[in-house]
Scaffold this motif. Structure first.
Motif, PDB file in Angstrom:
ATOM      1  N   LEU A 224       0.962  -1.270   0.026  1.00 36.37           N
ATOM      2  CA  LEU A 224      -0.133   0.029   0.085  1.00 36.37           C
ATOM      3  C   LEU A 224       1.137   1.267  -0.033  1.00 36.37           C
ATOM      4  O   LEU A 224       1.741   1.352   1.121  1.00 36.37           O
ATOM      5  CB  LEU A 224      -0.953   0.000   1.313  1.00 36.37           C
ATOM      6  CG  LEU A 224      -1.970   1.150   1.422  1.00 36.37           C
ATOM      7  CD1 LEU A 224      -1.394   2.433   2.070  1.00 36.37           C
ATOM      8  CD2 LEU A 224      -2.810   1.257   0.270  1.00 36.37           C
TER       9      LEU A 224
ATOM     10  N   THR B 219      -3.211   6.830  -1.678  1.00 35.56           N
ATOM     11  CA  THR B 219      -4.442   6.889  -1.131  1.00 35.56           C
ATOM     12  C   THR B 219      -5.005   8.161  -1.089  1.00 35.56           C
ATOM     13  O   THR B 219      -5.930   8.530  -0.582  1.00 35.56           O
ATOM     14  CB  THR B 219      -4.607   6.144   0.229  1.00 35.56           C
ATOM     15  OG1 THR B 219      -3.501   7.326   1.263  1.00 35.56           O
ATOM     16  CG2 THR B 219      -3.877   4.752   0.445  1.00 35.56           C
TER      17      THR B 219
ATOM     18  N   GLU C  71      -7.067  10.737  -2.081  1.00 39.38           N
ATOM     19  CA  GLU C  71      -8.451  11.075  -2.716  1.00 39.38           C
ATOM     20  C   GLU C  71      -8.394  12.322  -3.345  1.00 39.38           C
ATOM     21  O   GLU C  71      -8.164  13.136  -2.980  1.00 39.38           O
ATOM     22  CB  GLU C  71      -9.414  10.608  -1.869  1.00 39.38           C
ATOM     23  CG  GLU C  71      -9.544   9.165  -1.507  1.00 39.38           C
ATOM     24  CD  GLU C  71     -10.167   8.233  -2.492  1.00 39.38           C
ATOM     25  OE1 GLU C  71     -10.618   8.701  -3.537  1.00 39.38           O
ATOM     26  OE2 GLU C  71     -10.044   6.733  -2.546  1.00 39.38           O
TER      27      GLU C  71
ATOM     28  N   TYR D 193      -6.565   7.234   5.125  1.00 36.82           N
ATOM     29  CA  TYR D 193      -6.328   5.610   4.902  1.00 36.82           C
ATOM     30  C   TYR D 193      -6.739   4.758   5.840  1.00 36.82           C
ATOM     31  O   TYR D 193      -7.446   3.464   5.859  1.00 36.82           O
ATOM     32  CB  TYR D 193      -4.899   5.516   4.318  1.00 36.82           C
ATOM     33  CG  TYR D 193      -4.535   3.891   4.296  1.00 36.82           C
ATOM     34  CD1 TYR D 193      -5.184   2.982   3.408  1.00 36.82           C
ATOM     35  CD2 TYR D 193      -3.757   3.397   5.327  1.00 36.82           C
ATOM     36  CE1 TYR D 193      -4.883   1.707   3.500  1.00 36.82           C
ATOM     37  CE2 TYR D 193      -3.496   1.846   5.388  1.00 36.82           C
ATOM     38  CZ  TYR D 193      -4.229   1.203   4.305  1.00 36.82           C
ATOM     39  OH  TYR D 193      -3.930  -0.106   4.656  1.00 36.82           O
TER      40      TYR D 193
ATOM     41  N   ARG E 129     -10.408   4.077   6.397  1.00 39.57           N
ATOM     42  CA  ARG E 129     -10.768   3.027   5.278  1.00 39.57           C
ATOM     43  C   ARG E 129     -10.541   1.767   5.575  1.00 39.57           C
ATOM     44  O   ARG E 129     -11.132   0.987   5.526  1.00 39.57           O
ATOM     45  CB  ARG E 129     -10.284   3.800   4.051  1.00 39.57           C
ATOM     46  CG  ARG E 129     -11.096   5.040   3.508  1.00 39.57           C
ATOM     47  CD  ARG E 129     -10.476   5.495   2.202  1.00 39.57           C
ATOM     48  NE  ARG E 129     -11.135   6.582   1.740  1.00 39.57           N
ATOM     49  CZ  ARG E 129     -12.197   6.853   0.932  1.00 39.57           C
ATOM     50  NH1 ARG E 129     -12.644   5.525   0.657  1.00 39.57           N
ATOM     51  NH2 ARG E 129     -12.777   7.849   0.429  1.00 39.57           N
TER      52      ARG E 129
ATOM     53  N   SER F  86      -3.978  -3.547  -2.164  1.00 35.15           N
ATOM     54  CA  SER F  86      -4.789  -2.476  -2.819  1.00 35.15           C
ATOM     55  C   SER F  86      -3.876  -1.578  -3.682  1.00 35.15           C
ATOM     56  O   SER F  86      -4.337  -0.800  -4.469  1.00 35.15           O
ATOM     57  CB  SER F  86      -5.675  -1.670  -2.186  1.00 35.15           C
ATOM     58  OG  SER F  86      -5.111  -0.968  -0.947  1.00 35.15           O
TER      59      SER F  86
ATOM     60  N   ASP G 280      -2.459   1.265  -5.063  1.00 31.44           N
ATOM     61  CA  ASP G 280      -2.714   2.720  -4.851  1.00 31.44           C
ATOM     62  C   ASP G 280      -4.195   2.783  -5.073  1.00 31.44           C
ATOM     63  O   ASP G 280      -4.886   3.482  -6.118  1.00 31.44           O
ATOM     64  CB  ASP G 280      -1.965   3.672  -6.028  1.00 31.44           C
ATOM     65  CG  ASP G 280      -0.485   3.477  -5.790  1.00 31.44           C
ATOM     66  OD1 ASP G 280       0.191   4.230  -5.353  1.00 31.44           O
ATOM     67  OD2 ASP G 280       0.074   2.606  -6.618  1.00 31.44           O
TER      68      ASP G 280
ATOM     69  N   ALA H 267      -6.782   4.817  -4.300  1.00 32.42           N
ATOM     70  CA  ALA H 267      -7.361   6.123  -4.821  1.00 32.42           C
ATOM     71  C   ALA H 267      -7.409   6.035  -6.254  1.00 32.42           C
ATOM     72  O   ALA H 267      -8.286   7.031  -6.680  1.00 32.42           O
ATOM     73  CB  ALA H 267      -6.922   7.145  -4.137  1.00 32.42           C
TER      74      ALA H 267
ATOM     75  N   TYR I  37     -10.245  -0.058  -2.351  1.00 28.54           N
ATOM     76  CA  TYR I  37      -9.513  -0.426  -1.372  1.00 28.54           C
ATOM     77  C   TYR I  37      -9.535  -1.956  -1.187  1.00 28.54           C
ATOM     78  O   TYR I  37      -9.915  -2.641  -2.038  1.00 28.54           O
ATOM     79  CB  TYR I  37      -9.773   0.195  -0.080  1.00 28.54           C
ATOM     80  CG  TYR I  37      -9.630   1.862  -0.035  1.00 28.54           C
ATOM     81  CD1 TYR I  37      -8.385   2.477   0.724  1.00 28.54           C
ATOM     82  CD2 TYR I  37     -10.161   2.498  -0.923  1.00 28.54           C
ATOM     83  CE1 TYR I  37      -8.154   3.591   0.202  1.00 28.54           C
ATOM     84  CE2 TYR I  37      -9.956   3.969  -1.095  1.00 28.54           C
ATOM     85  CZ  TYR I  37      -8.962   4.689  -0.297  1.00 28.54           C
ATOM     86  OH  TYR I  37      -8.507   5.810  -0.577  1.00 28.54           O
TER      87      TYR I  37
END
Length: 367
Positions: free
Chosen positions: A38, A43, A45, A104, A107, A297, A299, A301, A306
């Motif tokens: 990750l 992440t 957004e 992150y 989430r 996941s 990247d 965003a 996710y």
């Protein structure tokens, strides 16, 4: 990694075939998971990009969140990296990095992530004049809060950008050493094409001398030879991606024999055109060949989801992925953790066992 210690246990008591498909998908949503591939910058957004741009007075090249999202139509890794590095330009202060990581972790906790070993790319930021201290301390503060408030154990892995020189990587590592206690390892990421792992042998040797764990991206866009290079020249203990190992049967056998973790990122592979569809993703084949593969996941965003999105979309796209595969993926995620003591690892294994036993018996879950 001690293969004898982490071999998958006898699963005879688990009646995988008794778990209906809808129950399995619900189990995957709820199960405890580790995330080991990750990129925290990945992440970011669009909504947070615009918020931080306004806070920091950064002018963006997109008029709206919607226009920025529309730019996420990638054709390969480089087309993604161009947008990725531009987005990271809004990260300037320690608070920015804290906000990024905390968003992150919230989430991730909602997806059942209880352990995360998170990549960060200091060169992306120090090249813009952002102090190393701001990057590391902001991320570390979010890790501490994740543990305290979410029960999510989080640690950091410093990654080198492979399209830059090894000299720059060595300087980056040395610059980070005042905060050595806040990261557990080093990695190698960015564009694979024409950037073999062997170029970074010295900086990885330096990292090993410092007691840092070593991981490396290899075998996503790069050929199987890059996986060999990561194993032999860098002495990596996890291979990030690794899907192209299937092109080399001898390499597959070696990876299986060494119980080498492969941190697979299905939605990333789809978005970057590594695979034509999730139905054709090699995840199931990798598991059937005895590889220690797990779902991550990358990247999220930028790639459309996710961790739970990656799990569920794979299982929805490939009906051949069954409860036995799900069990292996969840266990592998904890098997491959660096920053997890053995009693905690065994506790996670037991939790997974209970979930599958209850699902096979048709028992309702609590909560």
């Amino acid at each position: 990694m001690d293969k004898s210690q982490h071999e998958t246990r006898d699963t005879g008591a688990l009646n995988f075939e008794a778990i209906p498909r809808p129950v399995l998908l619900d189990l995957l949503r709820r199960a405890p998971k580790a995330e080991l591939h990750l990129h925290i910058e990945g992440t970011l957004e669009p909504e947070l990009i615009f918020k931080l741009a306004q806070r920091n007075g950064v002018k963006l090249g997109y008029p709206s969140v919607e226009a920025l999202r529309a730019a996420y139509a990638f054709t390969d890794l480089q087309s993604f990296l161009d947008v990725y590095y531009a987005g990271a330009g809004v990260l300037l202060t320690e608070d920015d990095f804290f906000d990024l990581a905390w968003a992150y972790f919230e989430r991730a906790a909602a997806d059942g992530v209880v352990h995360a070993e998170v990549f960060f790319d200091p060169q992306t930021h120090t090249s813009r004049g952002v102090p190393m201290q701001a990057v590391i301390l902001g991320l570390h503060r979010a890790c501490q809060r994740a543990q305290a408030e979410l029960g999510l154990n989080a640690s950091l892995i410093l990654c080198f950008l492979r399209h830059l020189s090894e000299k720059d990587a060595l300087a980056t590592l040395e610059a980070a050493l005042p905060w050595r206690e806040y990261f557990i390892g080093v990695g190698l990421d960015s564009a694979e094409q024409d950037n073999p792992p062997e170029r970074f042998a010295r900086v990885f040797a330096r990292a090993r001398d410092l007691g840092l764990h070593c991981v490396a991206h290899a075998g996503e866009e790069g050929p199987p030879a890059y996986i060999y290079g990561a194993l032999d020249a860098l002495q990596a203990k996890r291979i990030d991606h690794g899907v192209r190992c299937l092109e080399d049967p001898a390499l597959v056998q070696r990876l299986a024999d060494e119980r080498m973790p492969l941190t697979v990122c299905p939605l990333s592979n789809l978005k970057l055109c590594v695979v034509p569809s999730l139905a054709e993703h090699p995840l199931r084949r990798m598991l059937d060949l005895g590889l220690c593969a797990m779902v991550n996941s990358d990247d999220p965003a930028y790639f459309g989801g996710y961790l739970n999105d990656n799990y569920l979309r794979c299982f929805e796209a490939d009906p051949g992925l069954n409860a036995r595969h799900a069990y292996a993926l969840l266990r592998h995620s904890f098997e491959a953790c660096f920053d997890l003591d053995e009693p905690s690892r065994q506790q996670r294994y037991r939790q997974i066992d209970v979930l599958f036993l209850e699902a096979a018996a048709g028992l309702p879950h609590a909560g």
